[in-house]
Design a protein around this motif. Sequence first.
Motif, PDB file in Angstrom:
ATOM      1  N   MET A 260      -5.577   4.304   3.786  1.00  0.00           N
ATOM      2  CA  MET A 260      -4.922   4.812   2.606  1.00  0.00           C
ATOM      3  C   MET A 260      -3.413   4.439   2.096  1.00  0.00           C
ATOM      4  O   MET A 260      -3.348   3.933   1.045  1.00  0.00           O
ATOM      5  CB  MET A 260      -4.893   6.526   2.495  1.00  0.00           C
ATOM      6  N   PHE A 261      -2.702   4.544   3.201  1.00  0.00           N
ATOM      7  CA  PHE A 261      -1.170   4.251   2.934  1.00  0.00           C
ATOM      8  C   PHE A 261      -1.384   2.546   2.666  1.00  0.00           C
ATOM      9  O   PHE A 261      -0.429   2.051   1.937  1.00  0.00           O
ATOM     10  CB  PHE A 261      -0.256   4.432   4.003  1.00  0.00           C
ATOM     11  N   GLY A 262      -1.899   1.722   3.410  1.00  0.00           N
ATOM     12  CA  GLY A 262      -1.932   0.469   3.463  1.00  0.00           C
ATOM     13  C   GLY A 262      -2.566   0.024   2.103  1.00  0.00           C
ATOM     14  O   GLY A 262      -2.170  -1.355   1.645  1.00  0.00           O
ATOM     15  N   SER A 263      -3.185   0.753   1.560  1.00  0.00           N
ATOM     16  CA  SER A 263      -3.821   0.292   0.449  1.00  0.00           C
ATOM     17  C   SER A 263      -2.896  -0.001  -0.819  1.00  0.00           C
ATOM     18  O   SER A 263      -3.044  -0.446  -1.919  1.00  0.00           O
ATOM     19  CB  SER A 263      -5.094   1.252  -0.117  1.00  0.00           C
ATOM     20  N   THR A 264      -1.705   0.472  -0.435  1.00  0.00           N
ATOM     21  CA  THR A 264      -0.454   0.831  -1.750  1.00  0.00           C
ATOM     22  C   THR A 264       0.193  -0.590  -1.671  1.00  0.00           C
ATOM     23  O   THR A 264       0.955  -0.956  -2.701  1.00  0.00           O
ATOM     24  CB  THR A 264       0.487   1.898  -1.291  1.00  0.00           C
ATOM     25  N   ALA A 265      -0.209  -1.616  -0.946  1.00  0.00           N
ATOM     26  CA  ALA A 265       0.290  -3.014  -0.815  1.00  0.00           C
ATOM     27  C   ALA A 265       0.428  -3.565  -2.567  1.00  0.00           C
ATOM     28  O   ALA A 265       1.532  -4.293  -2.918  1.00  0.00           O
ATOM     29  CB  ALA A 265      -0.428  -3.896   0.065  1.00  0.00           C
ATOM     30  N   PRO A 266      -0.632  -3.350  -3.325  1.00  0.00           N
ATOM     31  CA  PRO A 266      -0.491  -4.008  -4.461  1.00  0.00           C
ATOM     32  C   PRO A 266       0.375  -3.372  -5.340  1.00  0.00           C
ATOM     33  O   PRO A 266       0.915  -4.075  -6.236  1.00  0.00           O
ATOM     34  CB  PRO A 266      -2.007  -3.628  -5.183  1.00  0.00           C
ATOM     35  N   ILE A 267       0.517  -2.176  -5.322  1.00  0.00           N
ATOM     36  CA  ILE A 267       1.793  -1.472  -6.139  1.00  0.00           C
ATOM     37  C   ILE A 267       2.926  -2.125  -5.634  1.00  0.00           C
ATOM     38  O   ILE A 267       3.641  -2.211  -6.546  1.00  0.00           O
ATOM     39  CB  ILE A 267       1.775   0.243  -5.625  1.00  0.00           C
ATOM     40  N   PHE A 268       3.328  -2.221  -4.587  1.00  0.00           N
ATOM     41  CA  PHE A 268       4.489  -2.600  -3.966  1.00  0.00           C
ATOM     42  C   PHE A 268       4.604  -4.071  -4.580  1.00  0.00           C
ATOM     43  O   PHE A 268       6.058  -4.549  -4.885  1.00  0.00           O
ATOM     44  CB  PHE A 268       4.714  -2.457  -2.304  1.00  0.00           C
ATOM     45  N   ALA A 269       3.424  -4.827  -4.576  1.00  0.00           N
ATOM     46  CA  ALA A 269       3.707  -6.261  -4.982  1.00  0.00           C
ATOM     47  C   ALA A 269       3.985  -6.190  -6.281  1.00  0.00           C
ATOM     48  O   ALA A 269       4.733  -7.240  -6.979  1.00  0.00           O
ATOM     49  CB  ALA A 269       2.152  -7.063  -4.868  1.00  0.00           C
TER      50      ALA A 269
END
Length: 290
Positions: A246-255
């Motif tokens: 769940m937390f790892g899926s935030t990568a696109p947001i930080f990108a």
Amino acid sequence: MESFFQFGALLSAMTWALSGSILKTIKLNKIFSFPFFESIVSLVIIGTLILILRDWNSILNENLNTIKLFLIASVVSCIGSVFYIVSIQRTSISIVFTICASSNVLMTLILDYIFNSVRHSNMVLIGCLLILSSILMINIKNFKSKELNLIIGILGGVMAGSLWGFAVYFNDKALIEGSVLSGSLIRAVVGISTLFLASLIFSQKIEFINNSIHQSKIIIAGALITFSSLIWFVSLENTSGSLTAMFGSTAPIFAIILGYLFLKERLFRNEVIGIGLAFIGIIIIIIFKN
């Protein structure tokens, strides 16, 4: 302490996104080149850490079942990476990120529920839904096309994310008795061998870069991904696979955020809304994770 490890998954997502921002400034024509070099960088870093920590004994004494689980996870992850590469060849990377993140989280939730009896509260699931919705919101315009390449790209993204979900499950099982450094070392070795073999099968020779600036960027990006992987392993060792995903899926947001801050990329209204939804989802998960 558990909260720290869960925040570690967020830090892993941020470092992964930062490596992507660096990669955007490097031109590589061969699709297997950077993953291959990243595996080499990872092998050097992990080997150095093992030497510094003098942790060879724990690695050499890993039981056979743990090694098998790490190997399965690494091979499945590499196969997922091949689908990911095929997918980004066919459609935009933003769509692929969206599909991969959604299918990865969904698969880890299903596997955690079936095999590990992990049941998250409704609020945690709502937080997860907000994060996935935020990624969809950011890329909603890209889904309007009905071209064949888009369909192939979406199918490739589903396969990649689902296989990475299986890899999360096997790594999670391996880390019950195995060490983070063992998993990272096996990941690097399997990555080098699998990607080299894939480059031969798909006639995509590994591309060597002569430009010293680009070489430095590749090393830095590879080191960031290695760091991201180590943090991700530590998070997975101390929390459930689905929560880490769940937390790892935030990568696109930080990108998106890093692209705006460092690459001067334009930030659109739907992206601002998506980022807001993502952080609300993260806060909800952190508050109600227990």
